[in-house]
Design an enzyme around this catalytic site. Structure first.
Site, mmCIF file in Angstrom:
data_model
loop_
_atom_site.group_PDB
_atom_site.id
_atom_site.type_symbol
_atom_site.label_atom_id
_atom_site.label_comp_id
_atom_site.label_asym_id
_atom_site.label_seq_id
_atom_site.Cartn_x
_atom_site.Cartn_y
_atom_site.Cartn_z
ATOM 1 N N ALA A 257 -18.384 37.483 -26.938
ATOM 2 C CA ALA A 257 -18.243 39.058 -26.599
ATOM 3 C C ALA A 257 -19.022 39.510 -25.412
ATOM 4 C CB ALA A 257 -18.890 40.310 -28.011
ATOM 5 N N ASP A 258 -18.637 40.485 -24.607
ATOM 6 C CA ASP A 258 -19.173 41.221 -23.662
ATOM 7 C C ASP A 258 -19.867 42.664 -24.134
ATOM 8 O OD1 ASP A 258 -18.747 39.630 -20.771
ATOM 9 O OD2 ASP A 258 -17.124 39.216 -22.078
ATOM 10 N N ARG A 259 -19.381 43.041 -25.008
ATOM 11 C CA ARG A 259 -19.885 44.093 -25.462
ATOM 12 C C ARG A 259 -19.235 44.549 -26.896
ATOM 13 N NH1 ARG A 259 -21.243 49.948 -22.415
ATOM 14 N NH2 ARG A 259 -21.537 48.193 -20.862
ATOM 15 N N ALA A 267 -15.306 43.959 -27.122
ATOM 16 C CA ALA A 267 -14.833 43.642 -25.454
ATOM 17 C C ALA A 267 -15.077 42.172 -25.226
ATOM 18 C CB ALA A 267 -15.211 44.650 -24.629
#
Length: 386
Positions: A257-259, A267
């Site tokens: 995950a990036d966020r 995201a």
């Protein structure tokens, strides 16, 4: 079991693998300034949310240390006010390199908090600078251990889930998207770390991974990591996920995950949402593995996550080795960038990330443990894992 390393340091020297040249050429590039770190992050010579935060922190620490070691001292170390203004501008500059990657933002916030605390405590300029260096190095150093913890949490949870469904907890086949291993972190990895853990525990059947166009982090980077570690694996094109689920037993999808928003919306690299939708259709557990720093409690849901759009041209190009292989005078495989599309296309949609709704996610794993949704809920309570 050998692993690749995205960042290596010696004394005050920082080097990164230029991931744009992988898998055919392994070249370490020295990072000697904040500007070079920014450009490496922006141009994706280094990528993966944890690795980005580590590089930014290390480059920042080296920059401040160089200032302390310079005689006479640079102007920004003349007073706490000048140091504060200068540090904030440098940190904001680094953050602008990849704003979707929340680990980078979390690292920037931590450093700003240390700056504020040390300044308000009335410390000398040198002590404030030393505090900043210590915090920056801590950000980079803590990644490896937490990756091993979350990989163990996720791997054990998946094994127990399989047993509850009548399986043996062994021979587990796991699909992943993009690259979330040592090249994307400071070591071991997040989702690929979970796969590595299962392999180490002799509970893995095969690792499957998507090519992950347009940058092909799967076919270039995940493939190289799995091959290096001799983990049984199978590459598929991004469009083959549904077919894979129809014809092969897949026990889980594990992604990074990036966020992660407060409600669990996540995201991650473009194509993750596609895999989540298909996993839900086939009743395959979908697991997000990411450090606590990826959870953004200030973002209520996925609609508030900024999505980075890359240059349209990047979707038209592919870089790789000339085939059949050709070698230069130094024995390195010659690489070229080629265009796959007609030139001057007017319509190109090229987001770098998509958002997977929490309702499609079975579990979110951090270094603190595993969070699952209560039956009937469409969002997560992440309080136990942050």
């Amino acid at each position: 079991m050998s692993m690749l390393t995205s960042i290596r340091t010696s004394n005050q020297k920082i080097e990164i693998i230029d991931q744009l040249l992988l898998p055919h050429t392994t070249k370490y590039v020295e990072i000697t300034s904040i500007e070079e770190a920014h450009d490496a992050i922006r141009d994706m010579k280094i990528r993966g949310a944890p690795a980005i935060a580590s590089l930014a922190s290390l480059a920042f620490a080296a920059y401040i240390q160089t200032g302390i070691d310079t005689a006479p001292l640079p102007a920004f170390l003349s007073s706490s006010d000048s140091l504060s203004a200068h540090v904030i501008s440098k940190l904001d500059y680094l953050f602008g390199a990849r704003p979707t990657a929340v680990n980078l933002g979390a690292a920037i916030r931590r450093l700003k908090a240390v700056l504020q605390f040390s300044t308000e405590a009335g410390k000398s300029v040198r002590l404030i600078a030393t505090d900043l260096i210590s915090e920056a190095q801590l950000i980079a150093d803590e990644d490896f251990d937490r990756n091993k913890r979350m990989a163990a949490h996720g791997g054990e949870w998946l094994g127990e889930l399989d047993k509850e469904s009548g399986g043996s907890g062994e021979g587990l086949n796991v699909l992943t998207v993009c690259n979330t291993g040592s090249l994307a972190t400071s070591g071991y990895g997040t989702a690929l770390g979970l796969i590595t853990y299962l392999h180490e525990q002799k509970k893995l059947g095969k690792a499957y991974y998507t090519q992950t166009a347009p940058y092909h982090q799967g076919s270039r980077l995940t493939a190289l990591e799995l091959k290096t570690m001799r983990i049984p694996s199978v590459m598929i094109c991004d469009t083959m996920v549904g077919s894979l689920f129809q014809h092969h037993k897949i026990h889980a999808v594990a992604v990074g995950a990036d966020r992660i928003a407060r409600n669990g919306d996540t995201a991650n690299k473009i194509g993750t949402y596609n895999a989540a939708v298909l996993a839900a259709r086939h009743n395959i557990p979908f697991i997000v593995v990411a450090p606590i720093s990826t959870v953004d409690l200030d973002t209520p849901d996925g609609s508030c996550i900024p999505i980075e759009h890359r240059k349209p041209l990047e979707a038209c190009l592919v870089r790789g080795a000339v085939h059949p292989f050709e070698y230069d005078a130094e024995g390195r495989v010659r690489q070229e960038t080629v265009m796959m599309t007609p030139s001057d296309l007017e319509g190109i949609y090229n987001p770098s990330f998509d958002v997977t709704p929490a309702e499609l996610i079975t579990a979110i794993v951090t270094e603190k443990g595993v969070a699952t949704r209560k039956e009937g809920d469409t969002s997560f309570d992440l309080s136990g894992v942050v």
